[in-house]
Design a protein around this motif. Structure first.
Motif, PDB file in Angstrom:
ATOM      1  N   HIS A 241       0.820  -1.212   0.000  1.00  0.00           N
ATOM      2  CA  HIS A 241       0.000   0.000   0.000  1.00  0.00           C
ATOM      3  C   HIS A 241       0.856   1.265   0.000  1.00  0.00           C
ATOM      4  CE1 HIS A 241      -3.854  -1.910   0.276  1.00  0.00           C
ATOM      5  NE2 HIS A 241      -3.544  -2.563   1.384  1.00  0.00           N
ATOM      6  N   ALA A 242       2.008   1.196   0.671  1.00  0.00           N
ATOM      7  CA  ALA A 242       2.833   2.399   0.820  1.00  0.00           C
ATOM      8  C   ALA A 242       3.681   2.706  -0.405  1.00  0.00           C
ATOM      9  CB  ALA A 242       3.735   2.253   2.043  1.00  0.00           C
ATOM     10  N   LEU A 243       4.245   1.674  -1.037  1.00  0.00           N
ATOM     11  CA  LEU A 243       5.277   1.903  -2.048  1.00  0.00           C
ATOM     12  C   LEU A 243       4.871   1.583  -3.477  1.00  0.00           C
ATOM     13  CD1 LEU A 243       8.468   0.562  -0.190  1.00  0.00           C
ATOM     14  CD2 LEU A 243       7.515   2.872  -0.203  1.00  0.00           C
ATOM     15  N   PHE A 244       3.735   0.936  -3.682  1.00  0.00           N
ATOM     16  CA  PHE A 244       3.411   0.456  -5.023  1.00  0.00           C
ATOM     17  C   PHE A 244       2.063   0.972  -5.509  1.00  0.00           C
ATOM     18  CE2 PHE A 244       6.307  -2.537  -3.101  1.00  0.00           C
ATOM     19  CZ  PHE A 244       7.242  -2.717  -4.103  1.00  0.00           C
ATOM     20  N   PRO A 245       1.992   1.300  -6.816  1.00  0.00           N
ATOM     21  CA  PRO A 245       0.711   1.702  -7.400  1.00  0.00           C
ATOM     22  C   PRO A 245      -0.046   0.476  -7.898  1.00  0.00           C
ATOM     23  CG  PRO A 245       2.424   1.930  -9.043  1.00  0.00           C
ATOM     24  CD  PRO A 245       3.097   1.416  -7.782  1.00  0.00           C
TER      25      PRO A 245
ATOM     26  N   GLU B  25      -3.633  -6.641  -7.116  1.00  0.00           N
ATOM     27  CA  GLU B  25      -2.483  -6.179  -7.877  1.00  0.00           C
ATOM     28  C   GLU B  25      -1.445  -5.543  -6.953  1.00  0.00           C
ATOM     29  OE1 GLU B  25      -3.908  -3.518 -10.819  1.00  0.00           O
ATOM     30  OE2 GLU B  25      -4.773  -5.088 -12.094  1.00  0.00           O
ATOM     31  N   ASN B  26      -1.915  -4.795  -5.980  1.00  0.00           N
ATOM     32  CA  ASN B  26      -1.030  -4.143  -5.023  1.00  0.00           C
ATOM     33  C   ASN B  26      -0.204  -5.162  -4.254  1.00  0.00           C
ATOM     34  OD1 ASN B  26      -0.429  -2.590  -2.329  1.00  0.00           O
ATOM     35  ND2 ASN B  26      -1.030  -1.043  -3.829  1.00  0.00           N
ATOM     36  N   LEU B  27      -0.878  -6.203  -3.766  1.00  0.00           N
ATOM     37  CA  LEU B  27      -0.189  -7.245  -3.015  1.00  0.00           C
ATOM     38  C   LEU B  27       0.784  -8.007  -3.905  1.00  0.00           C
ATOM     39  CD1 LEU B  27       0.241  -8.934  -0.472  1.00  0.00           C
ATOM     40  CD2 LEU B  27      -1.781 -10.283  -1.095  1.00  0.00           C
TER      41      LEU B  27
ATOM     42  N   PRO C 255      10.615   7.066   0.727  1.00  0.00           N
ATOM     43  CA  PRO C 255       9.326   7.770   0.754  1.00  0.00           C
ATOM     44  C   PRO C 255       8.247   6.964   0.034  1.00  0.00           C
ATOM     45  CG  PRO C 255      11.125   9.247   0.111  1.00  0.00           C
ATOM     46  CD  PRO C 255      11.677   7.860   0.088  1.00  0.00           C
ATOM     47  N   SER C 256       7.007   7.264   0.312  1.00  0.00           N
ATOM     48  CA  SER C 256       5.896   6.510  -0.265  1.00  0.00           C
ATOM     49  C   SER C 256       5.721   6.829  -1.745  1.00  0.00           C
ATOM     50  CB  SER C 256       4.607   6.846   0.478  1.00  0.00           C
ATOM     51  OG  SER C 256       4.218   8.182   0.215  1.00  0.00           O
TER      52      SER C 256
ATOM     53  N   ALA D 150       9.722   5.243  -5.824  1.00  0.00           N
ATOM     54  CA  ALA D 150       9.550   4.445  -4.604  1.00  0.00           C
ATOM     55  C   ALA D 150       9.707   2.949  -4.873  1.00  0.00           C
ATOM     56  CB  ALA D 150       8.198   4.747  -3.956  1.00  0.00           C
ATOM     57  N   PRO D 151       8.968   2.349  -5.810  1.00  0.00           N
ATOM     58  CA  PRO D 151       9.177   0.919  -6.075  1.00  0.00           C
ATOM     59  C   PRO D 151      10.546   0.614  -6.658  1.00  0.00           C
ATOM     60  CG  PRO D 151       7.597   1.850  -7.635  1.00  0.00           C
ATOM     61  CD  PRO D 151       7.805   2.873  -6.556  1.00  0.00           C
TER      62      PRO D 151
END
Length: 431
Positions: free
Chosen positions: A48-52, A58-60, A112-113, A121-122
């Motif tokens: 949730h913090a680092l990925f779109p 999809e996030n997981l 950072p997020s 971030a990713p």
């Protein structure tokens, strides 16, 4: 292949490790694995913090894929740092892996997020995981070789088990941190900064462990230095079968370990259990790993490596399906913890003895590099892919997918264990 007597001479003790030296190796190894595995416990929050992503699935998956990226560099680390450990000594190689993973974990904790810096971030998360994987892959061989070669006569299994049991310490610590944070923080806080605190905790003991490792004795730096040079031509050929069997055995243990590490996420996303209950599975995983790895080492010194690695693996093959069937039908905290405890206990008993057998069978002048490489290959191929594969299988076939995956891996590993020669000196007749 050289005689067992000559190989034993090269490995024989040149003096026992003091307790503080032993603690230094165990603490450093535990820290490295804490840093690496805690990511998987907080995969949901990190995602949730680092990925779109457009959907939670999809996030997981992006987060789990980044966890898997850390495994891609482990064979390279196992090869380069492991070979460095054979050439320059175990201690310099351990120090190198330790510093690298410390830098990587600090970097991951302060990224950072995605909302703040976007795609950077990713990307930074992937870089941090690659460095972590390289360092951890390179540390396993030197640490394992050091522990085996430092062991008093008749206690190789117990000393070698400290490598695996220190992983149990790391998992237990990560589970405890996750449980505490999930109980005292809201979901929003856990997602925003709680996971950063959990990962950053690993850096607190970095100066302490680094100091201890700097002061390790040099007594086992090049244990193969006195080996006759005439042995150099035929050692590798005689070790090929052992390496292949070892790879298959480690594959079974690896898939089991990372399926168990996935239980925290599985409990939240598939079984719909709350986060504080889900993190309790990590505590059970760590506690059982710590305890039963030590028991496995002790038992293998007394009864031999083969029976200790074969019988628990055979019981595991039978136990996996009813454990998961019960858990899926009755998704409660008790069912989750019981399933985790049974599978972890059996895997720890079997996996520790098999790892000792692999390390023991390799010649000392190749041990750090060869052990690190075969371990890292098994981990990178099957450990790194385990959690994304499991999530994908669950998404496509249902909640029982982990059981079938474990059964297949356990059956193949058991066949390799049956073909493995006995390596314990007291049982096999080696001196």
């Amino acid at each position: 292949m050289p005689s067992a007597g000559k190989e034993r001479t090269a490995d024989s003790n040149v003096g026992p490790l003091r307790r503080r030296h032993l603690a230094a190796v165990v603490a450093g190894n535990a820290l490295e694995f804490y840093d690496f595995t805690t990511y998987s416990f907080f995969a949901l929050q990190i995602g949730h913090a680092l990925f779109p992503a457009r959907t939670p699935f999809e996030n997981l998956m992006l987060s789990l894929a980044t966890f898997g990226v850390g495994f891609l560099s482990r064979p390279l680390g196992g090869w380069l740092i492991g070979a460095y450990g054979d050439r320059a000594g175990r201690k310099p190689a351990m120090l190198l892996s330790f510093v690298l993973i410390g830098v990587a974990i600090l970097g991951l904790a302060v990224i950072p997020s995605y909302a703040q810096i976007g795609i950077a971030a990713p990307i930074l998360a992937v870089v941090a995981r690659l460095v972590q994987g390289f360092a951890l892959g390179g540390g396993v061989g030197p640490v394992s070789a050091f522990m085996l070669e430092a062991a008093p006569a008749g206690r190789r299994g117990l000393y070698s088990s400290l490598q695996y049991s220190s992983q149990g310490i790391a998992i237990l610590a990560g589970g405890l941190v996750g449980t505490v944070l999930s109980n005292v923080l809201s979901d929003a806080s856990l997602q925003a900064w709680g996971w950063r605190l959990a990962i950053g905790i690993g850096a607190i003991v970095l100066p302490f462990s680094f100091f201890l490792r700097r002061n390790l004795p040099d007594m086992l730096e090049t244990p193969h230095a006195k080996e006759p040079k005439s042995n150099a031509g035929n050692l590798e050929i005689g070790s090929v079968r052992l390496v292949l069997l070892g790879f298959v055995m480690l594959t079974g243990s690896t898939i089991t370990v990372y399926t168990l590490s996935f239980m925290t996420t599985y409990a939240q996303t598939t079984l719909r259990l709350p986060a504080n209950v889900s993190f309790a599975a990590s505590i059970m995983l760590g506690a059982c790993t710590l305890l039963f790895c030590l028991i496995s080492g002790w038992l293998s010194d007394r009864y031999g490596r083969k029976p200790v690695m074969i019988w628990p693996r055979a019981v595991l093959l039978i136990a996996v399906y009813p454990c998961f069937a019960t858990l899926v039908a009755h998704p409660t905290a008790i069912a989750l913890l019981t399933t985790t405890a049974i599978i972890t206990t059996l895997n720890a008993l079997s996996g520790t003895a098999s790892f000792t057998a692999i390390a023991e069978g390799l010649p000392s002048r190749l041990r750090s590099g060869a052990l690190g490489l075969v371990y890292a290959l098994a981990i990178s191929i099957f450990g790194g892919s385990a959690q994304p594969v499991l999530e994908g299988l669950i998404h496509g076939t249902g909640a029982m997918a982990p059981a079938w995956y474990l059964i297949a891996a356990t059956a193949v590993a058991l066949l390799a264990m049956l073909a493995m020669p006995e390596s314990a000196p007291r049982i096999s007749g080696r001196k």
